[in-house]
Enzyme design. Structure first.
Site, PDB file in Angstrom:
ATOM      1  CE1 TYR A 147      48.796-158.005 -11.812  1.00  0.00           C
ATOM      2  CE2 TYR A 147      47.778-155.891 -11.368  1.00  0.00           C
ATOM      3  CZ  TYR A 147      48.831-156.768 -11.222  1.00  0.00           C
ATOM      4  OH  TYR A 147      49.914-156.392 -10.472  1.00  0.00           O
TER       5      TYR A 147
ATOM      6  CG  HIS B  85      49.320-153.397  -5.560  1.00  0.00           C
ATOM      7  ND1 HIS B  85      50.209-152.351  -5.551  1.00  0.00           N
ATOM      8  CD2 HIS B  85      49.955-154.408  -6.201  1.00  0.00           C
ATOM      9  CE1 HIS B  85      51.322-152.705  -6.171  1.00  0.00           C
ATOM     10  NE2 HIS B  85      51.195-153.960  -6.570  1.00  0.00           N
TER      11      HIS B  85
ATOM     12  CG  ASN C 223      55.063-151.517  -9.107  1.00  0.00           C
ATOM     13  OD1 ASN C 223      53.988-151.410  -8.532  1.00  0.00           O
ATOM     14  ND2 ASN C 223      55.637-152.671  -9.338  1.00  0.00           N
TER      15      ASN C 223
END
Ligand code: NDP
Length: 518
Positions: A337, A55, A127
């Site tokens: 993350y 990303h 997403n």
């Protein structure tokens, strides 16, 4: 005349000359003591931070979430109560491309949201598709390696992609959506978003509900074909940035309807599919959409780097009334993350303004990179540990009311075989019932083209899966694959070892038709 600001060094000293270096004689060499020049060059060297591993290429804006319906029976979350407006940030992205990648590449789009709630930041890292390629985090790093460059050729490799996918049939659902019209939206405004994972909502009464989040575009679904995208990329690589930025500058604020699907906690045990499997959707007829509200993007960042590149979204950011589920991909992301941001931005990345919660934060984290909070973060200078005796003198105390109900889990700790799940039925519903014939034909062409040049044993393994979905799916993609392999352009440019063509690997590897070299 307006007051003029003085140019200063980072340490505050006035900067006398920003045009001429300090040299020994007019034609002589530089002096190392020109510390202002050194500072300027050193800063330039440090302008880039580590690019996100996935990303990397993104576009974003600020906005607001507005709750219009009463869902208080499912959650105590303050930001989800009827009438509440919450400021937010959205960042859209492609998965595979590097920061300089073209916007109009066929790829899954990231759809990350940060809500600055009165109970802290709530992030959802979803997403533009409701499912994902893999259902077990063990497979995630390997999957991403197949999307990135081959270590020797430094090119993207359709062979690697289809090798991995054909050995991981749980990817069929997501690959089908990727190769369908929805794999190449015209802009971030023309696609849905999905929280994708199963989360949970909980109430003060101690009830927990499993939940899926959906964000439905109010601009309509619009997509480009591969051929159209090639034309656009030839003119601009920043098409998404232009569309999103300009729309907001022009006051055309994009909106998404915010909806949920809800499952009672105990129904997860009797559900005929695993509701925590990220490769599955919850069928609408069994779990109807419930309206919650909408969100709107209405303010461009003043500084892209500070507000979008520095933005750190992590599903670990939840607030009271919202929590996780046994979705193992979600659980892995809860770790990875936040960890990616500690590496990319620094230990205290949540003190960067765009990541900062709306309230003053008190805790006992100390020191480390990006410690820019200064002063006493714990609320009392003697309370640099916990528990301590300074609670009534400002030291931060825990809040037991934020404790969620216990997660009711039973079972032996073991490595359960996930490959026994059915990977075909939901794909069959999508291809044979949801798509019309024109959409199917484009799906076949996109997938067959993306497979051009891959070894036939890998292609046959993949065709075997398509056949189990629907024989017509297999036949259509096989015909498109044969066409792509036979195309004069492909024959002229393919490489006997890698099966790659130059254009195919530079840009749009996951679906573009090979092209003649210049
Ligand atoms: P439904 O017929 O009720 O739902 C089908 C949904 O598919 C639509 O509501 C729409 O969801 C989405 N859709 C429409 N066109 C496309 C397309 N070209 N590509 C991808 N998605 C599309 O049936 P089910 O709920 O039983 O789902 C059937 C299949 O539809 C699933 O197996 C899945 O592949 C796909 N799907 C289902 C979703 C769900 O949450 N149930 C969500 C998205 C896809 P949306 O309103 O989200 O655009």
């Amino acid at each position: 005349m307006a007051d003029r600001n003085t140019l200063r060094t980072s340490a505050g000293a006035p900067w006398p000359n920003n045009q001429d270096s300090l040299t020994a004689g007019e034609r002589g060499p530089l002096l190392l003591q020109d510390y202002q020049l050194i500072e300027k060059l050193a800063h330039q060297n440090r302008e880039r931070i580590p690019e996100r591993t996935v990303h990397a290429k993104g576009w974003g804006a600020h906005g607001k979430l507005v709750i219009t319906e009463d869902i208080s029976k499912y959650t105590k979350a303050k930001c989800l109560q009827k009438g509440v407006e919450t400021p937010m940030l959205a960042r859209f992205s492609t998965v595979a491309g590097e920061q300089g990648a073209a916007d109009h590449e066929r790829d899954v789009r990231g759809f990350a949201l940060k809500f600055y709630t009165e109970d802290g930041n709530w992030d959802m890292v979803g997403n533009n598709t409701p499912v994902f390629f893999v259902r077990d985090p063990y497979k995630f790093p390997d999957f991403i390696h197949t999307q990135k460059r081959h270590p020797k050729t430094n090119m993207r490799s359709p062979t690697a992609m289809f090798d991995f996918w054909s050995l991981s049939p749980e990817a069929l659902h997501q690959v089908t959506i990727l190769m369908s019209d929805r794999g190449l939206p015209q802009s971030p405004m023309h696609m849905n978003g999905y929280g994708s994972h199963t989360y949970s909502l909980w109430t003060d009464a101690g009830e927990r509900y499993w939940v899926k989040f959906h964000y439905k575009t109010q601009q309509g679904h619009d997509f480009f074909t591969n051929d159209e995208a090639e034309q656009i990329i030839g003119k601009t690589r920043e098409g998404y940035q232009e569309r999103l930025f300009n729309a907001i500058e022009d006051g055309q604020y994009p909106r998404w309807k915010f909806q949920i699907q809800v499952m009672a906690e105990t129904d997860a045990e009797t559900c005929d599919f695993n509701p925590f499997d990220l490769t599955k959707v919850w069928p609408h007829d069994q779990f109807p959409m419930i309206d919650v509200g909408y969100f709107e993007l209405n303010r461009n960042p003043d500084n892209y780097f500070a507000e979008i590149e520095n933005a750190a979204f992590s599903p670990s950011n939840i607030v009271p009334g919202i929590s996780f589920s046994p979705d193992r991909m979600l659980q892995a992301r809860v770790f990875s993350y936040a960890d990616a941001h500690r590496y990319r931005l620094g230990t205290h990345y949540e003190t960067i303004p765009v990541n900062r919660p709306v309230m003053e934060v008190h805790n006992y984290h100390k020191d480390g990179t990006m410690n820019v909070f200064g002063g006493v973060r714990t609320g009392n200078e003697n309370a640099y540990y916990e528990p301590n005796s300074y609670g009534d003198q400002g030291a931060a105390l825990e809040d037991r009311s934020a404790q969620e109900p216990p997660l009711k889990i039973s079972g032996d700790a073991a490595r359960y075989d996930h490959t026994r799940y059915d990977d075909y039925a939901q794909v069959r519903a999508l291809v044979t019932k949801v798509m019309n014939e024109e959409q199917r034909q484009r799906l076949y062409k996109n997938m067959g083209g993306a497979m051009a040049g891959i070894p036939s044993e890998i292609a046959e393994r993949w065709f075997g899966h398509l056949k189990q979905v629907d024989p017509a799916y297999e036949a259509g993609v096989r015909a498109a694959w044969n066409d792509a392999n036979a195309s004069a352009e492909y024959q002229a440019n393919s490489h006997p070892v890698t099966g790659n063509t130059p254009q195919q690997t530079e840009g749009n590897a996951a679906g573009d038709r090979p092209q003649a070299a210049e």
